[in-house]
Scaffold this motif. Structure first.
Motif, PDB file in Angstrom:
ATOM      1  N   ILE A   1       0.847  -1.197   0.000  1.00 16.05           N
ATOM      2  CA  ILE A   1       0.000   0.000   0.000  1.00 16.05           C
ATOM      3  C   ILE A   1       0.886   1.251   0.000  1.00 16.05           C
ATOM      4  O   ILE A   1       0.654   2.203  -0.738  1.00 16.05           O
ATOM      5  N   THR A   2       1.940   1.216   0.817  1.00 15.46           N
ATOM      6  CA  THR A   2       2.852   2.357   0.855  1.00 15.46           C
ATOM      7  C   THR A   2       3.484   2.604  -0.508  1.00 15.46           C
ATOM      8  O   THR A   2       3.540   3.729  -0.990  1.00 15.46           O
TER       9      THR A   2
ATOM     10  N   ILE B   1       0.898   4.130  -2.817  1.00 16.29           N
ATOM     11  CA  ILE B   1       0.573   5.542  -2.584  1.00 16.29           C
ATOM     12  C   ILE B   1       1.776   6.425  -2.888  1.00 16.29           C
ATOM     13  O   ILE B   1       1.653   7.474  -3.510  1.00 16.29           O
ATOM     14  N   ALA B   2       2.956   5.996  -2.457  1.00 12.45           N
ATOM     15  CA  ALA B   2       4.137   6.840  -2.637  1.00 12.45           C
ATOM     16  C   ALA B   2       4.497   7.001  -4.108  1.00 12.45           C
ATOM     17  O   ALA B   2       5.221   7.916  -4.471  1.00 12.45           O
TER      18      ALA B   2
ATOM     19  N   MET C   1       2.035   7.303  -6.268  1.00 11.30           N
ATOM     20  CA  MET C   1       0.774   7.872  -6.746  1.00 11.30           C
ATOM     21  C   MET C   1       0.089   6.932  -7.721  1.00 11.30           C
ATOM     22  O   MET C   1      -0.407   7.342  -8.766  1.00 11.30           O
ATOM     23  N   GLY C   2       0.087   5.660  -7.415  1.00 10.84           N
ATOM     24  CA  GLY C   2      -0.552   4.674  -8.267  1.00 10.84           C
ATOM     25  C   GLY C   2       0.035   4.653  -9.670  1.00 10.84           C
ATOM     26  O   GLY C   2      -0.675   4.437 -10.645  1.00 10.84           O
TER      27      GLY C   2
ATOM     28  N   TYR D   1      10.695  11.563   7.843  1.00 10.03           N
ATOM     29  CA  TYR D   1       9.582  11.048   7.056  1.00 10.03           C
ATOM     30  C   TYR D   1       8.776  12.190   6.445  1.00 10.03           C
ATOM     31  O   TYR D   1       8.439  12.174   5.266  1.00 10.03           O
ATOM     32  N   LEU D   2       8.511  13.196   7.257  1.00  9.39           N
ATOM     33  CA  LEU D   2       7.718  14.322   6.765  1.00  9.39           C
ATOM     34  C   LEU D   2       8.445  15.044   5.626  1.00  9.39           C
ATOM     35  O   LEU D   2       7.842  15.361   4.591  1.00  9.39           O
TER      36      LEU D   2
ATOM     37  N   VAL E   1       8.272  12.929   2.500  1.00 10.49           N
ATOM     38  CA  VAL E   1       6.978  13.001   1.816  1.00 10.49           C
ATOM     39  C   VAL E   1       6.851  14.329   1.077  1.00 10.49           C
ATOM     40  O   VAL E   1       6.424  14.380  -0.076  1.00 10.49           O
ATOM     41  N   ASN E   2       7.273  15.407   1.726  1.00 10.06           N
ATOM     42  CA  ASN E   2       7.146  16.710   1.074  1.00 10.06           C
ATOM     43  C   ASN E   2       8.012  16.808  -0.171  1.00 10.06           C
ATOM     44  O   ASN E   2       7.706  17.564  -1.081  1.00 10.06           O
ATOM     45  N   LEU E   3       9.115  16.042  -0.214  1.00  9.97           N
ATOM     46  CA  LEU E   3       9.976  16.064  -1.396  1.00  9.97           C
ATOM     47  C   LEU E   3       9.640  14.926  -2.351  1.00  9.97           C
ATOM     48  O   LEU E   3      10.311  14.750  -3.354  1.00  9.97           O
ATOM     49  N   SER E   4       8.628  14.140  -2.019  1.00  6.37           N
ATOM     50  CA  SER E   4       8.268  12.943  -2.804  1.00  6.37           C
ATOM     51  C   SER E   4       9.459  12.013  -2.953  1.00  6.37           C
ATOM     52  O   SER E   4       9.707  11.458  -4.013  1.00  6.37           O
TER      53      SER E   4
ATOM     54  N   ILE F   1      10.564   7.130   2.004  1.00  4.99           N
ATOM     55  CA  ILE F   1       9.242   6.854   2.564  1.00  4.99           C
ATOM     56  C   ILE F   1       9.064   5.354   2.736  1.00  4.99           C
ATOM     57  O   ILE F   1       8.725   4.865   3.822  1.00  4.99           O
TER      58      ILE F   1
ATOM     59  N   HIS G   1      -0.234  14.351   0.815  1.00  2.00           N
ATOM     60  CA  HIS G   1       0.752  14.941  -0.076  1.00  2.00           C
ATOM     61  C   HIS G   1       0.527  14.527  -1.527  1.00  2.00           C
ATOM     62  O   HIS G   1       0.587  15.351  -2.427  1.00  2.00           O
ATOM     63  N   PHE G   2       0.259  13.249  -1.731  1.00  2.00           N
ATOM     64  CA  PHE G   2       0.217  12.770  -3.108  1.00  2.00           C
ATOM     65  C   PHE G   2      -1.153  12.905  -3.759  1.00  2.00           C
ATOM     66  O   PHE G   2      -1.260  12.930  -4.969  1.00  2.00           O
ATOM     67  N   PHE G   3      -2.225  12.949  -2.958  1.00  2.00           N
ATOM     68  CA  PHE G   3      -3.545  13.008  -3.585  1.00  2.00           C
ATOM     69  C   PHE G   3      -4.291  14.285  -3.275  1.00  2.00           C
ATOM     70  O   PHE G   3      -4.281  15.212  -4.084  1.00  2.00           O
TER      71      PHE G   3
END
Lengths: 355, 452
Positions: free
Chosen positions: A24-25, A28-29, A31-32, A305-306, A309-312, A317, B303-305
């Motif tokens: 799942i991570t 999502i990470a 973006m599918g 982690y934050l 995520v903010n830097l993708s 992640i 963030h992503f969605f």
């Protein structure tokens, strides 16, 4: 052996859970799969820039240039494996992540400049463990012992006063952190606003430790304030329930001292629960300090982690979540093991959940 | 159900429950007031702070009640419009235009200097034409100073006097134009800084405009205090967010509690009664969601969605339905399932669903109630947590958003404590109200706590 079979089944189930959670991570990470599209566009853009900037390509017709760009971009996609559909790639990501082959980050580096996810994470691990370890152990020990003391003086003024404070725990630690910063850093100016050591860090070990302690005081107090009264309340309830058991009444009737009753008849049967709760608290706090670390500018895993995520920064992640998942699953399995030995129902193989 | 009613009556004996109820009631009242007094669309519009919405509000101004605690009278915002307090004199000139002089008087009786001074000039004339205007500042001592000469305006112009470099140069030794224009120029700056010359000031706007045109001017002398709650860095009155934060927090907390806690309860009941496959599927899902950390997943999705509050809420509910509470409820239902009256229900031929909803769930319902109340503040704080790390809903004015802005703008370093403290106190009141009520309910309804 029933226990070993039970444990193996539990281990398989837990592993599957970790797999699903990590997948799942990964999903999502990325973006599918949308992240791949972004990467592809970036490669194509870079290739097109290079082709147009090449002086040797002057005068070549546009259609020909376009063909060249497509060809080269295609080659890059194949090199990076971006030509395969996302579903196939995601399985690849999953297996490398699960084998703890965490790879390299995309943007973030460790303080030494390394991009290896493993290094970045281990570097941030120590500050988190220091902060949360201190705070959690403190909260836990204080809560259990104060609760024990209160359950003996049930109904007294101190008891009621402490219990009246239980609602303070509905606010999370970072919330008290803001008030503490406001009071001690902004108004009184006796404590630092945040960070782990002063800047530049002191060279001497002793001065370093002192500076560390000074910076540790506020965040630890924040966690402490956010957790201690709620903890006392639930432990007190727990001990009260146990101290109304028949065998405790009997012990009391026998005229045993209250300390003896507490140690023998209350603490001993509740010890497994206490241990369980302790381990679960430690594990869940592993990720629970994201906001606290942000508020206090603490260079720990939560803030890493934050930022990731903010830097993708997908590898970081996924890496953080994988390690967290393994730790949590490992703890749950260990608890299962303890319970399998302690709890006779599991040996018989009927009724009751795992906990 | 009867136990629930009796328990609620028993609640009256607990002062903490009464206090909790009062706080919750207060919040509900504020929410109703906010929703009725300021419709949703208006609140959103105000909070988006488009052009012109907050023109007449100062930046980072403290709440007006702070004036009560300071020795000096802090300046409030003064707005002078040419159509209201201003005097307009106009006379035709020889070449067919009009010479207009707008006088904007204001009485300044405060002890502090204003934050900013801005002049808004608007014209009504044929498209494409332009007008030039001159601004003169007149002090109570009848001293005049020309601030700008022949400044161009087409339709409208904003003349920020405080940011005018030439005015600053003309007032040597003054930290800023808004200080220099109102300060005693003769005085040597002492340790307390400069003093304000109190009295009536005038700003004169002179221009030659076409005969059929109109010129209006509006002077805003921004104060240091504004509104009951102060303002933020985008001049927004924090009252909007403080008021509207209440219904949003309550809605979020309540929906979250219903979605997560009540459905966990019902599903645990169903799972336990049917047993077998249903139960084991629920059990495995619970284990999965126990490993999946909630906040990190929310951060990723945010963030992503999307950062929509309601999407977050949905996700939180989905992830909390199969949480640790499932195991607790399951253990209780496993005990209740063996009760003789359920066997009796089976004997008379009650259907499965009937047994679950009529007999099994009501038996454990008293335990649900305190849990339900106690879980509400968790969700309220979860929303604040998300907002504070920058994942708040982009349009909704919530308490968490205000705290996020305050943190991001360094409110604690710069001394804008009101900005951080007000939403924090409201959050705490909310948390406290529900927690007080919840703990009292726990004492009344938790059967194991009653005996001791």
């Amino acid at each position: 052996m029933k226990i070993s079979r039970y444990l193996i089944v539990r281990a398989i189930i837990l592993f599957c859970t970790v797999v699903v959670a990590v997948y799942i991570t990964v999903f999502i990470a990325n973006m599918g799969g949308h992240m791949d599209q972004i990467r592809r566009d970036q490669i194509k853009f870079d290739v097109a820039q290079a082709v147009y900037a090449d002086p040797g390509n002057m005068g070549v017709p546009t259609a020909e240039l376009q063909r060249m760009i497509n060809e080269r971009a295609e080659m890059q996609y194949r090199r990076l494996g971006l030509d395969q559909p996302f579903i196939v790639r995601s399985v690849g990501y999953l297996t490398t992540a699960l084998s703890l082959n965490l790879g390299r980050s995309e943007y973030l580096t460790s303080d030494t400049g390394s991009r290896e996810v493993r290094r970045v994470i281990t570097e941030r691990l120590m500050p988190t463990l220091l902060l949360l370890g201190t705070a959690v152990i403190l909260v836990f020990i204080v809560a259990v012992f104060v609760a024990l003391a209160l359950s003996r003086r049930y109904g007294s003024f101190v008891d009621r006063a402490v219990i009246a404070l239980a609602p303070t725990s509905s606010a999370p630690g970072w919330f008290y952190g803001i008030f503490l910063i406001l009071l001690f850093a902004a108004v009184l100016r006796v404590m630092p606003y945040g960070g782990m050591v002063q800047s530049p860090p002191p060279k001497e070990p002793l001065a370093y430790a002192l500076s560390l302690l000074r910076h540790l005081a506020l965040p630890v107090s924040a966690i402490f304030l956010g957790g201690v009264f709620g903890g006392i309340y639930s432990w007190r309830t727990f001990f009260l329930i146990y101290s109304s058991e028949d065998y405790v009444e009997l012990a009391r009737a026998k005229g045993l001292s209250s300390r003896r009753i507490q140690n023998r008849y209350i603490l001993r049967p509740t010890l497994p629960t206490i241990i369980t709760q302790f381990m679960l608290t430690i594990i869940t706090l592993w990720m629970g300090a994201i906001v606290l670390e942000t508020v206090f500018n603490w260079p720990g895993l939560g803030r890493l982690y934050l930022t990731a995520v903010n830097l993708s920064d997908t590898p970081i992640i996924v890496g953080t979540v994988v390690i967290y998942g393994y730790l949590l699953a490992g703890t749950v399995l260990l608890l299962d093991f303890i319970y399998a030995i302690v709890d006779p129902r599991i040996r018989v193989g009927k009724g009751g959940g795992s906990r | 159900m009867r136990t629930v009613v009796r328990g609620l009556q028993e609640l009256r004996r607990y002062p903490s429950a009464i206090l909790g109820l009062l706080l919750v009631g207060l919040l509900v009242g504020v929410s109703l007031y906010a929703v009725i007094g300021m419709p949703y669309s208006e609140a959103i519009h105000l909070w988006r702070a488009g052009v012109g919405v907050w023109d007449e509000y100062p930046r980072n101004a403290r709440p007006v009640w702070t004036d009560l605690f300071t020795r000096e009278r802090l300046p409030r915002t003064i707005v002078v419009r040419s159509g209201e307090d201003g005097r307009v004199a106009s006379e035709p000139t020889e070449d067919g235009t009009r010479s207009v002089e707008i006088v904007l008087p204001f009485d300044f009786q405060y002890d502090g200097f204003p934050r900013e001074i801005t002049l808004f000039v608007d014209t009504q004339m044929t498209e494409g034409e332009e007008v030039r205007y001159t601004v003169v500042w007149r002090t109570p001592g009848e001293q005049e100073m020309t601030l700008t000469r022949n400044r161009r305006v087409r339709r409208s112009d904003v003349y920020r006097i405080s940011q005018d470099g030439t005015v600053r140069m003309a007032l040597p030794g003054m930290p800023a134009p808004e200080v220099g224009l109102l300060a005693d120029l003769e005085q040597r700056p002492g340790p307390e800084g400069r003093t304000v010359v109190k009295g009536s000031y005038e700003v004169l706007v002179r221009a030659e405009i076409p005969a059929d045109a109109e010129l209006t001017a509006r002077l805003v002398v921004y104060g240091q205090i504004a509104g009951l709650a102060g303002t933020d860095h985008r001049r927004r009155d924090l009252m909007v967010a403080l008021l509207w934060g209440a219904p949003l927090a309550l809605a979020f907390g309540f929906l979250g509690a219903v979605g997560a806690n009540v459905s966990t309860f019902v599903l645990a009941g169903i799972g336990t009664w049917y047993g077998g496959k249903t139960d084991s599927v629920f059990q495995r899902l619970t284990e999965l969601f126990m490993v999946l950390p909630l906040l990190p997943v929310l951060i990723m999705v945010g963030h992503f969605f999307s950062r929509s509050l309601w999407l977050m809420l949905g996700l939180i509910i989905v992830m909390s339905v199969f949480s640790g509470a499932m195991k607790t409820y399951r253990a209780m239902f496993l005990q209740a399932r063996e009760a003789p009256y359920i066997e009796a229900a089976q004997a008379y031929g009650a259907g499965n669903m009937r047994i679950v909803f009529r007999y099994l769930l009501p038996r454990i319902a008293p335990v649900l109630l305190p849990q339900f109340v106690l879980v509400i503040p968790t969700f309220v704080f979860l929303e604040a947590t998300l907002a504070v790390i920058g994942l708040g809903d982009p349009v909704l004015p919530t308490w968490g958003k205000v705290m996020n802005d305050a943190l991001g703008q360094g409110a604690l370093y710069k001394g804008y404590y009101y900005w951080m403290v007000q939403p924090a106190v409201l959050l705490m009141v909310t948390g406290f109200g529900f927690a007080l009520l919840g703990y009292s309910l726990d004492r009344v309804f938790n059967p194991r706590l009653r005996g001791v």
